[in-house]
Enzyme design. Sequence first.
Site, PDB file in Angstrom:
ATOM      1  N   SER A 197      30.136  39.300  40.360  1.00 45.57           N
ATOM      2  CA  SER A 197      30.790  38.589  41.457  1.00 45.57           C
ATOM      3  C   SER A 197      31.503  39.552  42.378  1.00 45.57           C
ATOM      4  O   SER A 197      31.920  40.638  41.967  1.00 45.57           O
ATOM      5  CB  SER A 197      31.789  37.562  40.908  1.00 45.57           C
ATOM      6  OG  SER A 197      32.991  38.216  40.550  1.00 45.57           O
ATOM      7  N   LYS A 198      31.592  39.127  43.635  1.00 48.81           N
ATOM      8  CA  LYS A 198      32.239  39.968  44.642  1.00 48.81           C
ATOM      9  C   LYS A 198      33.707  40.233  44.258  1.00 48.81           C
ATOM     10  O   LYS A 198      34.204  41.335  44.395  1.00 48.81           O
ATOM     11  CB  LYS A 198      32.180  39.259  45.989  1.00 48.81           C
ATOM     12  CG  LYS A 198      32.931  39.985  47.081  1.00 48.81           C
ATOM     13  CD  LYS A 198      31.993  40.597  48.052  1.00 48.81           C
ATOM     14  CE  LYS A 198      32.715  41.134  49.256  1.00 48.81           C
ATOM     15  NZ  LYS A 198      31.834  41.770  50.196  1.00 48.81           N
ATOM     16  N   ARG A 199      34.349  39.185  43.759  1.00 52.24           N
ATOM     17  CA  ARG A 199      35.771  39.330  43.428  1.00 52.24           C
ATOM     18  C   ARG A 199      35.960  40.440  42.390  1.00 52.24           C
ATOM     19  O   ARG A 199      36.825  41.280  42.518  1.00 52.24           O
ATOM     20  CB  ARG A 199      36.291  37.992  42.909  1.00 52.24           C
ATOM     21  CG  ARG A 199      37.785  37.860  42.877  1.00 52.24           C
ATOM     22  CD  ARG A 199      38.202  36.425  42.547  1.00 52.24           C
ATOM     23  NE  ARG A 199      37.459  35.872  41.412  1.00 52.24           N
ATOM     24  CZ  ARG A 199      37.714  36.154  40.138  1.00 52.24           C
ATOM     25  NH1 ARG A 199      38.689  36.959  39.826  1.00 52.24           N
ATOM     26  NH2 ARG A 199      36.981  35.615  39.172  1.00 52.24           N
TER      27      ARG A 199
END
Length: 495
Positions: A250-252
């Site tokens: 995930s980007k986060r």
Amino acid sequence: MRLRFAPSPTGYLHIGAARTALFNWLYARKLGGTFLLRIEDTDTQRSTDESTRSIIEGLHWLGLDYDEEMVFQSANADKHRAAALQLIDAGKAYRDFTPKAERADANVKQEIAERARAASATGTDHRSNPFRDLSSQESNTRAAAGEPFAVRLKVAREGLSTFEDAVYGAQEREHSEIEDLVLLRSDGHPLYNLSVVCDDIEMRITDVIRGQDHLTNTHKQILIYEALGAPVPRFAHLPLILAPNKAKLSKRKHGEVVSLTTYRDRGFVPAAFRNFLALLGWSPDDEQELLSREQLVEKFSLSGIHRAPAVFNFNETDARQWTDQKALWMNAEYIRTMPVAELAVMVRAELEAAGLWKPEYETTRRAWFERSLEVIRQRFHTLKDFSGQGRAYFGDEFEFDDAAVKKNLQKEPRLRELLPALAARIEQTEPFTLETCEATLRAYADEAGVKAGLFINAARTALTGQSVGPSMFEVFDLIGREASARRLRDAARLI
Ligand code: GLU
């Protein structure tokens, strides 16, 4: 056969989504089908034009051309609403007049929970909605009087929903496990499952290929197809892509490594990244790894898709391993083996961006330019390397690698005198070729009583700033007489 890629434009293009697009495209191209693009922009809060642009750019970069006109889901909202109302008329959906305030009110929630407990004790369906069996007359009257309502699908209480997934096999779910899903919110906003199904029907989609995270939606969507009396497409769900610690990418958590643009911006060759993406969760029967666009199209099959998640092999704490190691290896293979004329176009763009491009590389020095690429590309992993490690070939302003300076120049103080003397001999070498440079360097090493290796290593660092690179005599030849001599003299000052 009609397939589609249906991204939500709410941020960057995730590599998982790019892979979904690629598999749809490959399957369509293989079977002579149609590949469509639909932008699912119904979440007006989170959808942006910029994101839509980055999706289109990403597809273009990967060479995934789509057919027909791109569809914007938000433009079809009226049709989705009409479909929901049609389902009410047909008795397949119902209006839920539960006031919004009531749904939020804690006391009412408690009362509903108590009612549910009581219902389950008496064996009645505790999910039963009080409006599910309202007579159509009363429902119509209340709606006509302006009472707000949501629309829910009337899911059968008994029975089983089944479908055959091309990757995960037979899928089953008891109807009793599926809630009466909301199709339209009370503000008239159509919800995801309804919109997807309506658009897929309208676009005459025959095969849906998408991420495994949609597997649970599929049961609900099939119920909507059935209620609308439309043929149900075939489904294939793709395995997840996980981080090395098996967390979802995930980007986060993983930053730019999951965004497709990162690969373009960090010097990936599009064909190499497309090849790499294709192997994230799929392999051809013959296990061949380097596959051109045509070979991918020819070999692609749904049966080659794996069920096990694909793992992205990178190391967040090591800059050299910023992304999957196989991706970097594959990019290096493409850089090393692609036709040099094709590479030249990409390197030109890279050198232009870095302010290193000279117009004569296309004219009088074209042969020199191509030969330089041929020689230096052998060790490079990305196009950025041409303006980074390869900078010294294209201009005098380049950086010295500290370790290389220590090891190859500063360890031997005598080089302070020897390098300018070597420079003078290199300057006078006639003709100036790889062979004559080698002869000059070896002869002077003998004369000075040092090993030729000392000069070779020192010259490499002096001329390119690096400790590794192509054969040193080739480097002299490429960098040329004047610059080679100048750099040998300049390097003596670093000692
Ligand atoms: N818009 C959905 C997503 O981006 C995909 C819907 C679909 O492929 O059915 O996850």
